[in-house]
Motif scaffolding. Sequence first.
Motif, short mmCIF file in Angstrom:
data_model
loop_
_atom_site.label_atom_id
_atom_site.label_comp_id
_atom_site.label_asym_id
_atom_site.label_seq_id
_atom_site.Cartn_x
_atom_site.Cartn_y
_atom_site.Cartn_z
N GLU A 1 0.83 -1.21 0.00
CA GLU A 1 0.00 0.00 0.00
C GLU A 1 0.87 1.26 0.00
O GLU A 1 0.60 2.20 -0.76
N GLU A 2 1.90 1.29 0.84
CA GLU A 2 2.82 2.43 0.84
C GLU A 2 3.45 2.62 -0.54
O GLU A 2 3.54 3.73 -1.06
N TYR A 3 3.90 1.51 -1.12
CA TYR A 3 4.58 1.56 -2.41
C TYR A 3 3.65 2.06 -3.51
O TYR A 3 4.03 2.95 -4.30
N ASP A 4 2.43 1.53 -3.58
CA ASP A 4 1.50 1.93 -4.63
C ASP A 4 1.13 3.40 -4.49
O ASP A 4 1.03 4.14 -5.49
N ASP A 5 0.90 3.85 -3.27
CA ASP A 5 0.58 5.26 -3.06
C ASP A 5 1.75 6.14 -3.47
O ASP A 5 1.57 7.17 -4.15
N ALA A 6 2.97 5.77 -3.03
CA ALA A 6 4.15 6.57 -3.36
C ALA A 6 4.39 6.61 -4.86
O ALA A 6 4.66 7.68 -5.44
N LEU A 7 4.28 5.47 -5.52
CA LEU A 7 4.50 5.40 -6.96
C LEU A 7 3.46 6.25 -7.70
O LEU A 7 3.78 6.97 -8.66
N GLY A 8 2.20 6.15 -7.25
CA GLY A 8 1.15 6.94 -7.89
C GLY A 8 1.38 8.43 -7.76
O GLY A 8 1.15 9.20 -8.70
N ILE A 9 1.86 8.87 -6.61
CA ILE A 9 2.14 10.29 -6.39
C ILE A 9 3.27 10.76 -7.32
O ILE A 9 3.18 11.82 -7.96
N ILE A 10 4.32 9.98 -7.41
CA ILE A 10 5.46 10.36 -8.25
C ILE A 10 5.08 10.37 -9.73
O ILE A 10 5.44 11.29 -10.47
N GLU A 11 4.33 9.36 -10.16
CA GLU A 11 3.95 9.27 -11.56
C GLU A 11 3.00 10.39 -11.97
O GLU A 11 2.98 10.80 -13.14
N ARG A 12 2.20 10.91 -11.04
CA ARG A 12 1.24 11.97 -11.36
C ARG A 12 1.79 13.36 -11.10
O ARG A 12 1.06 14.34 -11.20
N ASN A 13 3.06 13.45 -10.79
CA ASN A 13 3.67 14.75 -10.51
C ASN A 13 4.03 15.48 -11.81
O ASN A 13 5.19 15.75 -12.12
N ASN A 14 2.99 15.76 -12.59
CA ASN A 14 3.20 16.43 -13.89
C ASN A 14 2.37 17.69 -14.03
O ASN A 14 2.27 18.26 -15.12
N LYS B 1 -7.55 9.86 -5.32
CA LYS B 1 -7.91 8.87 -4.31
C LYS B 1 -6.98 7.67 -4.40
O LYS B 1 -6.67 7.18 -5.48
N SER B 2 -6.51 7.23 -3.25
CA SER B 2 -5.67 6.04 -3.21
C SER B 2 -6.40 4.84 -3.80
O SER B 2 -7.63 4.71 -3.67
N GLY B 3 -5.65 3.96 -4.45
CA GLY B 3 -6.24 2.74 -4.98
C GLY B 3 -6.80 1.84 -3.90
O GLY B 3 -7.56 0.91 -4.19
N TYR B 4 -6.46 2.13 -2.65
CA TYR B 4 -6.98 1.34 -1.52
C TYR B 4 -8.23 1.97 -0.93
O TYR B 4 -8.78 1.46 0.05
N ALA B 5 -8.70 3.09 -1.55
CA ALA B 5 -9.96 3.73 -1.19
C ALA B 5 -10.06 4.06 0.29
O ALA B 5 -11.14 3.99 0.88
N ASN B 6 -8.91 4.43 0.89
CA ASN B 6 -8.93 4.76 2.31
C ASN B 6 -8.24 6.08 2.63
O ASN B 6 -8.09 6.44 3.81
N LYS B 7 -7.80 6.81 1.60
CA LYS B 7 -7.11 8.08 1.84
C LYS B 7 -7.04 8.88 0.54
O LYS B 7 -7.20 8.32 -0.56
#
Length: 402
Positions: free
Chosen positions: A333-346, A353-359
Amino acid sequence: MRYFNYLSPAEEQELFYSLPVHYGNDSDQELLSYAVGAALYCPATRQTIAADVLSGKHMGLTTWVFDLEDAIGDQQVETAEMSLHLQLQQLQAELQHNQEIQERLPLLFIRVRSVEQLRRVLQRMDQCMELITGIMLPKFGAEQGQLYFEMIAEYNELAGEYAPVLYGLPILETAEVIYRESRLGALLGIKRVLDQYKRYVLNVRIGATDFSSLFGLRRNSDVTIYEIAPIRDCIADIINIFGRMDSPYVISGPVWEYFASGERVLKPQIRQSPFEEALGDDGRRLRNDYINRHVDGLIREVMMDKENGMIGKTIIHPSHIRLVQSMYTVTREEYDDALGIIERNNGELGVFKSGYANKMNEIKPHLNWAQKVMARSKIYGVLHEQQHFISLLSEQERRVYV
């Protein structure tokens, strides 16, 4: 070297979504800063250092510190320096005949007691210093620190660009750092020195035992360092000065002093759920056995270290190695959230919304956190979604505790 390299391929596949990377003392500085991890201290007078390193005596050990300071008596200094030199010579000779050992060689450090001793060590050890990743620098202050790093910089310049870098690891533990009236000036002075020699600074370490001694304090096994008010306040200021993202340093958590405890006075405070979630009934038994033999305060303190942005811990007993290391692994969960943040930093999104639907993940505020998570994931790996650090412990400890 690689974390958790004692696991079988089947165990690795079951536990890890992304395996830890291989590294050595010639690896990138950022990678090594996170790789120090659980650092085991031993007296430099120990006569079996070479044999213990070569045999992999302590399963999973990745960082070993040979102590020329507090772990030896004042009358043993010369003996300790000579003994350590002999042990490193033996280790170096064996490595020349067996290069495979190099792949599993822990990071090796020396803790010195003075600038003068560092000068002697660098001269005496000569070619053996290629085995050493860094020098632990106790009682670190701006004036003394300037001398330490001038010497380290000179050593590296003479060694040449193809030799492994010799790093310095300042230990903040003096009265001028802990006393409120002098703290800010002391920390800013130290930071000016470290910023000048940043390419040679591996991480910043905290000497909580020395801090505590100045107040006649010693935490017991049911209390974390964050519950000792003057030490907590000082740690907060250290993080404030050295952990800012405009010029960050990896900060290591303070030593945990206890091991193999007997009867407990207070109710154990390890949450039961991680054990049971990971292993069910076996987890409940493992938890009971584990907290009877180890201090659950260590788990709570490492959790608090991480929450405060610190990675790495000085340990004084082999039973702490795998526990501390397992807690640095990154969850899926930490990894997916971190990767998603970095990849969307454009610039196209501000929040998602997190893929885990909790944050909600806010890209700008959480970007620095995400980058730290990705750096940690390289060294300690990423666990599968259904796994927990307790799962790693069970693979290592089940033969003993269950």
